[in-house]
Design an enzyme around this catalytic site. Structure first.
Site, PDB file in Angstrom:
ATOM      1  N   ASP A  99       0.888  -1.267   0.080  1.00  0.00           N
ATOM      2  CA  ASP A  99      -0.126   0.037   0.065  1.00  0.00           C
ATOM      3  C   ASP A  99       0.933   1.137  -0.187  1.00  0.00           C
ATOM      4  O   ASP A  99       1.889   1.258   0.691  1.00  0.00           O
ATOM      5  CB  ASP A  99      -0.924   0.031   1.472  1.00  0.00           C
ATOM      6  CG  ASP A  99      -2.296   0.270   0.904  1.00  0.00           C
ATOM      7  OD1 ASP A  99      -2.552   1.611   0.365  1.00  0.00           O
ATOM      8  OD2 ASP A  99      -3.407  -0.392   1.218  1.00  0.00           O
ATOM      9  N   ASP A 203      -3.146   4.663  -2.211  1.00  0.00           N
ATOM     10  CA  ASP A 203      -4.337   4.880  -1.575  1.00  0.00           C
ATOM     11  C   ASP A 203      -5.002   6.342  -1.870  1.00  0.00           C
ATOM     12  O   ASP A 203      -3.704   7.188  -1.916  1.00  0.00           O
ATOM     13  CB  ASP A 203      -3.829   4.990  -0.011  1.00  0.00           C
ATOM     14  CG  ASP A 203      -4.770   5.301   1.002  1.00  0.00           C
ATOM     15  OD1 ASP A 203      -5.773   4.217   1.153  1.00  0.00           O
ATOM     16  OD2 ASP A 203      -4.678   6.172   1.638  1.00  0.00           O
ATOM     17  N   GLU A 261      -6.660   3.644  -6.177  1.00  0.00           N
ATOM     18  CA  GLU A 261      -7.784   3.705  -5.374  1.00  0.00           C
ATOM     19  C   GLU A 261      -8.560   5.004  -5.853  1.00  0.00           C
ATOM     20  O   GLU A 261      -8.023   6.062  -5.702  1.00  0.00           O
ATOM     21  CB  GLU A 261      -7.586   3.809  -3.733  1.00  0.00           C
ATOM     22  CG  GLU A 261      -9.163   3.700  -3.250  1.00  0.00           C
ATOM     23  CD  GLU A 261      -9.167   4.020  -1.600  1.00  0.00           C
ATOM     24  OE1 GLU A 261      -9.923   3.692  -0.946  1.00  0.00           O
ATOM     25  OE2 GLU A 261      -8.245   4.788  -1.178  1.00  0.00           O
ATOM     26  N   HIS A 332     -10.806  -3.987   2.559  1.00  0.00           N
ATOM     27  CA  HIS A 332     -11.077  -3.612   4.102  1.00  0.00           C
ATOM     28  C   HIS A 332     -12.010  -2.527   4.421  1.00  0.00           C
ATOM     29  O   HIS A 332     -12.086  -2.455   5.635  1.00  0.00           O
ATOM     30  CB  HIS A 332      -9.526  -3.371   4.428  1.00  0.00           C
ATOM     31  CG  HIS A 332      -9.056  -2.400   3.818  1.00  0.00           C
ATOM     32  ND1 HIS A 332      -8.791  -2.174   2.563  1.00  0.00           N
ATOM     33  CD2 HIS A 332      -8.839  -1.007   4.434  1.00  0.00           C
ATOM     34  CE1 HIS A 332      -8.240  -0.931   2.187  1.00  0.00           C
ATOM     35  NE2 HIS A 332      -8.335   0.012   3.531  1.00  0.00           N
ATOM     36  N   ASP A 333     -12.488  -1.948   3.440  1.00  0.00           N
ATOM     37  CA  ASP A 333     -13.317  -0.871   3.655  1.00  0.00           C
ATOM     38  C   ASP A 333     -14.821  -1.051   3.231  1.00  0.00           C
ATOM     39  O   ASP A 333     -15.638  -0.155   3.577  1.00  0.00           O
ATOM     40  CB  ASP A 333     -13.003   0.523   2.736  1.00  0.00           C
ATOM     41  CG  ASP A 333     -11.709   1.153   3.169  1.00  0.00           C
ATOM     42  OD1 ASP A 333     -11.243   0.827   4.095  1.00  0.00           O
ATOM     43  OD2 ASP A 333     -10.977   1.398   2.294  1.00  0.00           O
TER      44      ASP A 333
END
Ligand code: GLC
Ligand code: CA
Length: 562
Positions: A99, A203, A261, A332-333
């Site tokens: 990430d 990210d 993202e 994970h969100d």
């Protein structure tokens, strides 16, 4: 360096390190825990891991707030543990995508600590510091709001100015307009690539360029409820230039991959980010299909299945031959996809999970499997606020807790939308704490772990795990791999409220994908142009049967080669 675009032959498994596997009994997942489970991933068949942040961090947002980009979070281990982990991955033919969180740092990062000291500190301009408005400057510099609630600015007593944070107060935004900041990012990306990393998931990368006027002021956003200011920083003025530079200066020199993202990205913008000739990113995550059961990103509404299919199909068609899709239902969100996209599945959990897997993994792009998805982990029933861990949820709770009627609404929203569903520990076995830790877990495991777990999945030849294994093999190493990889996409029965049907075509060969998204029998009629053709079953979650008009059973999914 010749870039091989290996991501076009990748199946990526996302690990959220805190919740994956705890090797030393402190209740927190760690890098040695990941290394210990690599044979499991190898058996599943994935060839790449995306690891959510494992850098030094005070954990205001579970590692998405980094205080040292070149070191590992104490709770997760050391840089040596990390080196051992990547070596063990590479030995098994598994690549590692890390990430890259560079829209913001932690407020405990050295740069920020310096920056906040004085107005003439050399690091001052690494962040956005502005005078407040109103009498005494006690009002935020503009009306932008933070994704974590409230204003996007924090007043700081030391210099009596405000700094910008589009996320939590402890996540100050980096000022990418400063060339030194861009150089720092290039350097740290290079640092990890030189250590052998194979790529980055970038990210909130679409937020890095903000509108700043020539006098240095940062304008108000349009007034609207919820999040304000995003038209001033989403795909901001210099974003393509910054990403192109990062690509030219660093990324292009390695055989790596990037996935940005990109919440709020449209197809036109996605093509700008990912068109190979423009040399920016390789792929992006769009969020359009995640909005099919939500209003304004947070308020749950009924899942719109027809819209969901249309969105996925639109992206399949639009990126074909131009760029490359990212295929995901979970991360994970997000809540788990079981239930969310299937309705109540009752005793058909396995059938439903396999059907979802087929519906996604037969599309073109890079498929992502989020830890636990391969064993059919499900959403949690949160009963009280004290069960939640996500800082975002707890911030929202702080804002509403004084309004009594909001409490049940808050819990209902969290049960539908909360980010915590995907963050409970990975369910390894029926043993205490789901076999995740021998100590006290940082997050209580889902109560269904005695039934839903890896050990059980590995024993059952009909498990969801082995189904994913088969799907991965079909994509990477079978006589239909080329169709899955390169075939064009056409959809059928777009307005059906029950069925998701599409074909993938490569030359004379076709795959026909039929998925019943409902927990009931649904009639399927062979599309006219395919009637009477010879067809062979490639994979199914029930049993093989010839291609003809037929009643599909609950969540039945079949792929034919025609
Ligand atoms: C991304 C991450 C999310 C995090 C946010 C801020 O959206 O996926 O978990 O809270 O960025 O870094
Ligand atoms: Ca640990």
């Amino acid at each position: 360096m010749k870039r091989t675009h290996w991501y076009k032959n990748a199946v990526i498994y996302q690990i959220y390190p805190r919740s994956f596997y705890d090797s030393n009994g402190d209740g927190i997942g760690d890098l040695k825990g990941i290394t210990a489970k690599l044979d499991y991933l190898k058996e599943l068949g994935v060839n790449c891991v995306w690891l959510s942040p494992c850098y030094k961090s005070p954990n205001a947002d579970n590692g998405y707030d980094i205080s040292d980009y070149r070191d590992i979070m104490d709770e997760f281990g050391t840089l040596d543990d990390w080196k051992e982990m990547i070596k063990a991955m590479h030995e098994r033919g598994i690549k590692l995508v890390m990430d890259l969180v560079v829209n913001h740092t932690s407020d405990e990062h050295e740069w920020f600590k310096e920056s906040r000291k004085s107005k003439d500190n050399p690091y001052r301009d690494y962040y956005f510091w502005r005078k407040g408005r109103g009498k005494n400057g006690k009002k935020a510099p503009n009306n932008w709001t933070s994704r974590f609630g409230g204003t996007a600015w924090q007043y700081d007593e030391a210099t009596k100015e405000w700094y910008m944070h589009l996320w939590a107060v402890k996540q100050p935004d980096l000022n990418w307009h400063n060339p030194k900041v861009r150089q720092e990012v290039h350097d740290l990306v290079k640092f990890w690539l030189d250590l052998g990393v194979d790529g980055f998931r970038c990210d909130v990368i679409t937020y890095i360029s903000k509108v700043v006027r020539s006098d240095g002021s940062i304008p108000d956003g349009k007034w609207k409820p919820g999040i304000r200011g995003d038209e001033m920083f989403l795909h901001g003025p210099h974003i393509h230039e910054y990403l192109h530079d990062l690509n030219k200066e660093v990324l292009s020199k390695y055989d790596c991959m990037t996935v940005g993202e990109a919440a709020g990205v449209t197809i036109e913008e996605a093509l700008l980010y990912t068109d190979e000739k423009r040399e920016e990113l390789d792929t992006v995550f769009h969020f359009e299909h995640m909005g099919c059961d939500m209003f304004m990103e947070v308020i749950p509404k009924k899942f719109d299945f027809v819209k969901f299919k249309k969105i996925l199909g639109k992206w399949q068609k639009a990126l074909f031959d131009k760029s490359w899709n990212s295929l995901y239902y979970e991360n994970h969100d997000q809540p788990r996809s079981l239930g969310r996209f299937t309705g109540k599945f009752g005793d058909k959990r396995k059938e439903a999970a396999k059907m979802l897997a087929i519906s996604l993994h037969m599309q073109q792009g890079v498929p992502y499997i989020y830890q636990g998805q391969e064993i059919g982990m499900t959403n949690v029933k949160f009963r009280k606020v004290s069960q939640l861990r996500d800082q975002l949820a707890l911030n929202i709770y702080d804002m509403i807790k004084k309004i009594p009627f909001m409490k049940p609404i808050f819990m209902a929203i969290m049960n539908r939308r909360g980010r915590d569903h995907g963050r409970v520990p990975m369910q390894w076995s029926a043993e205490k704490n789901a076999g995740f830790t021998s100590g006290t877990p940082w997050f209580e495991p889902h109560e269904n772990y005695t039934e839903v777990n890896v050990e059980e999945s590995l024993k059952d030849p009909n498990s969801i795990f082995y189904f994913y294994q088969k799907l991965i093999k079909l994509r990477l190493d079978s006589d239909v791999s080329d169709i899955i990889r390169d075939g064009s996409y056409d959809s059928y029965y777009d307005n059906s409220k029950d069925l998701f049907v599409y074909t993938r075509t490569l030359g004379e060969r076709k795959l026909l994908v039929i998925c019943n998204f409902k927990n009931k029998d649904v009639y399927f009629e062979v599309p006219k142009n395919l009637k009477g053709k010879e067809a062979k079953v490639v994979i199914t979650n029930y049993d093989e049967k010839p291609l003809k008009d037929m009643l599909l059973r609950p969540y039945e999914a079949i792929v034919y080669e025609i």
